[in-house]
Design an enzyme around this catalytic site. Structure first.
Site, PDB file in Angstrom:
ATOM      1  N   GLU A 244      -7.622 -10.551   4.431  1.00 14.52           N
ATOM      2  CA  GLU A 244      -7.642  -9.544   3.355  1.00 14.52           C
ATOM      3  C   GLU A 244      -6.606  -9.988   2.348  1.00 14.52           C
ATOM      4  O   GLU A 244      -5.402  -9.933   2.626  1.00 14.52           O
ATOM      5  CB  GLU A 244      -7.311  -8.151   3.913  1.00 14.52           C
ATOM      6  CG  GLU A 244      -8.392  -7.571   4.810  1.00 14.52           C
ATOM      7  CD  GLU A 244      -9.693  -7.281   4.086  1.00 14.52           C
ATOM      8  OE1 GLU A 244      -9.702  -7.232   2.837  1.00 14.52           O
ATOM      9  OE2 GLU A 244     -10.724  -7.127   4.766  1.00 14.52           O
ATOM     10  N   CYS A 278      -3.056  -3.710  -2.928  1.00 14.53           N
ATOM     11  CA  CYS A 278      -4.056  -4.760  -3.199  1.00 14.53           C
ATOM     12  C   CYS A 278      -5.196  -4.211  -4.033  1.00 14.53           C
ATOM     13  O   CYS A 278      -5.676  -4.875  -4.939  1.00 14.53           O
ATOM     14  CB  CYS A 278      -4.577  -5.330  -1.889  1.00 14.53           C
ATOM     15  SG  CYS A 278      -5.214  -4.073  -0.784  1.00 14.53           S
TER      16      CYS A 278
END
Ligand code: NAD
Length: 473
Positions: A244, A278
């Site tokens: 990720e 993020c």
């Protein structure tokens, strides 16, 4: 000298220190406030060996796994006060945000405890053979996390890994190891020894984990550059990987938006966790007709934010987490200003210690400038004026990032149609940054490999094993 908080690692159910320790800075003061062990090679071997030893029994006992996850969630909730303080000290976020992070982490573990793992996904008959398929645990998982949401992102890995019968060696970021180590110590009291081991150390410890012979999988959250290094080093052993990675999420406003109605949402979704998220909005494309009003509203909101140490009651946003990141954000800001951008809110770091930068809104930003094209991961938001929507879509799709994107407009059908043209793992219409344990999330292109959360996230911790059976012996 002030006494430092001393955190311990957890290896095979025991709390352990190490011959060598390293300091952890408070980003609001730049002073060391805690020390953590530096995991030695022998300790890392011991942690992986303990995880391997614990795995078979853990993998066989589904009820123990569900119970273990519920107990770990309980431990988080019962210790929210202490854990949220440690988290604020090391990460910088406000105490309220830290409390929220601990609660979210507990909720994640609870939901994974209850999530069913479907047994079969194949036709039950093939050429007269009875066919079945089951999801088997992979074995030991090496889990590596970043500094923005240390506890929550650890739980994004622990939940599905443990639920499916794997055991884990977890390494937090060297900038934010304390809350994760403490969490590890708490759950060591409620899980069998070796099921979750937590080790601390610098980046080289992460690299040692990815080349270690025991783990069957590396689950990594962090930057694109490190993600690529993880993929390279996992390749030799064909370890399974979930990555990720970074994002540079655009919000594209269409010409039928109502600026007053969406400004506050856009602001919150851009500056959550000080932009160190993020999947938060990292650039906003605004139609020319709405640009000035949108800029005025967003800069007004930015000026109303109380920036300060996260431990001070009433603080909205704390400092940036660490010096390299602070310098990177300032470098991108300087680059934008030197190419003609203007800060209409923020833009100047205050004097004094701490990695503080008030929420900064930039206008007159060239679409091809670094602040628009790269991931800033901090409290600087570029607004890009546009007249040609197709050019915006082409520009967004030309990016190597593809984590999330949003389209905003009152005509939802039209916004959805624009969303279909965007190349990203998640698309939001009139929203952004939504995550839930039962909804898969993953990045397109350089933003990741594989998925976390949801059934797809659970499957990443399993090997599908197919069995053919005949009655003729
Ligand atoms: P980073 O890549 O520098 O570090 C992440 C972790 O990897 C740390 O624990 C670090 O010690 C470790 N590490 C460093 N070098 C390693 C190596 N060679 N092998 C193995 N491990 C190594 O990232 P960061 O600066 O801590 O985090 C910020 C980045 O994380 C941003 O790019 C952000 O977008 C990304 N992020 C992504 C998600 C997501 O879900 N997509 C979530 C949060 C953060």
């Amino acid at each position: 000298m002030a006494e430092h908080f001393a955190a311990e690692m957890v290896i095979n159910g025991r709390r352990v220190t190490s011959d060598s320790t390293v300091g952890v800075l408070d980003p609001a003061t730049e002073e060391v406030w805690a020390v953590v062990p530096e995991c030695s090679d022998a300790q890392l071997d011991e942690a992986f060996a303990a995880a391997a030893e614990a795995q078979p029994a853990w993998g066989r006992d589904e009820e123990a796994r569900r119970k273990g996850l519920r107990s770990a969630a309980d431990a988080l909730r019962r210790n929210e006060d202490e854990l949220s303080e440690l988290l604020t000290r090391e990460q910088g976020k406000s105490r309220a945000d830290s409390r929220m992070e601990i609660q979210l982490s507990a909720m994640w573990l609870e939901q994974f405890a209850e999530m069913p793992v479907p047994e079969s996904s194949v036709p039950d008959d093939c050429a007269g053979f009875a066919v079945s398929a089951e999801r088997r645990p992979l074995g030991v998982v090496a889990a590596i996390t970043p500094w923005n949401f240390p506890v929550t992102l650890a739980c994004w890995k622990l939940g599905p890994a443990l639920r499916t019968g794997n055991t884990v060696v977890l390494k937090p970021s060297p900038y934010t190891p304390v809350s994760t180590l403490r969490f590890g110590a708490l759950i060591a009291d409620v899980l069998p020894p070796g099921v979750v081991n937590v080790v601390s150390g610098g980046d080289s410890l992460g690299a040692r984990m990815t080349t270690h012979s025991i783990p069957a999988k590396v689950s990594f959250t962090g930057s694109v550059a490190t993600g690529k290094a993880v993929a390279r080093s996992a390749a030799d052993d064909l370890k399974r990987i979930t990555l990720e990675l970074g994002g540079n999420d655009p919000a594209i406003l269409l010409d039928d938006v109502d600026p007053e109605a969406i400004a506050e949402k856009l602001f919150t979704l851009s500056f959550a966790n000080n932009g160190q998220l993020c999947g938060c909005i990292k650039r906003i494309y605004v139609p020319a007709a709405h640009f000035d009003r949108m800029a005025e509203l967003l800069s007004g909101l930015a000026r109303g934010v109380r920036v300060g140490p996260g431990m001070v009651e009433g603080t909205d946003l704390g400092p940036i987490n660490n010096r390299p990141q602070y310098e990177r954000v300032l470098e991108l800001l300087d680059d934008a200003i030197s190419h003609g951008a203007k800060a209409i809110a923020g833009g100047e770091p205050p004097a004094g210690p701490g990695y503080f930068l008030p929420p900064t809104v930039l206008v007159d930003v060239a679409p091809d400038s670094r602040i628009v094209q790269e991931e800033q991961f901090g409290p600087v938001l570029p607004l890009v004026r546009y007249t040609d929507l197709d050019a915006v879509i082409d520009d967004v799709n030309s990016s190597k990032f593809g984590l999330g994107a949003s389209v905003w407009g009152r005509d939802v059908d039209r916004a959805r149609a624009i969303g279909r043209r965007l190349e990203s793992g998640t698309v939001f219409v009139n929203a952004h940054s939504i995550a839930a344990p039962n909804i898969p999330v993953g990045g397109a292109k350089w933003s990741g490999l594989g998925m976390e959360n949801g059934l797809e996230g659970l499957h990443e911790y399993t090997q599908l094993k197919v069995t053919f059976e005949s009655q003729d012996s």
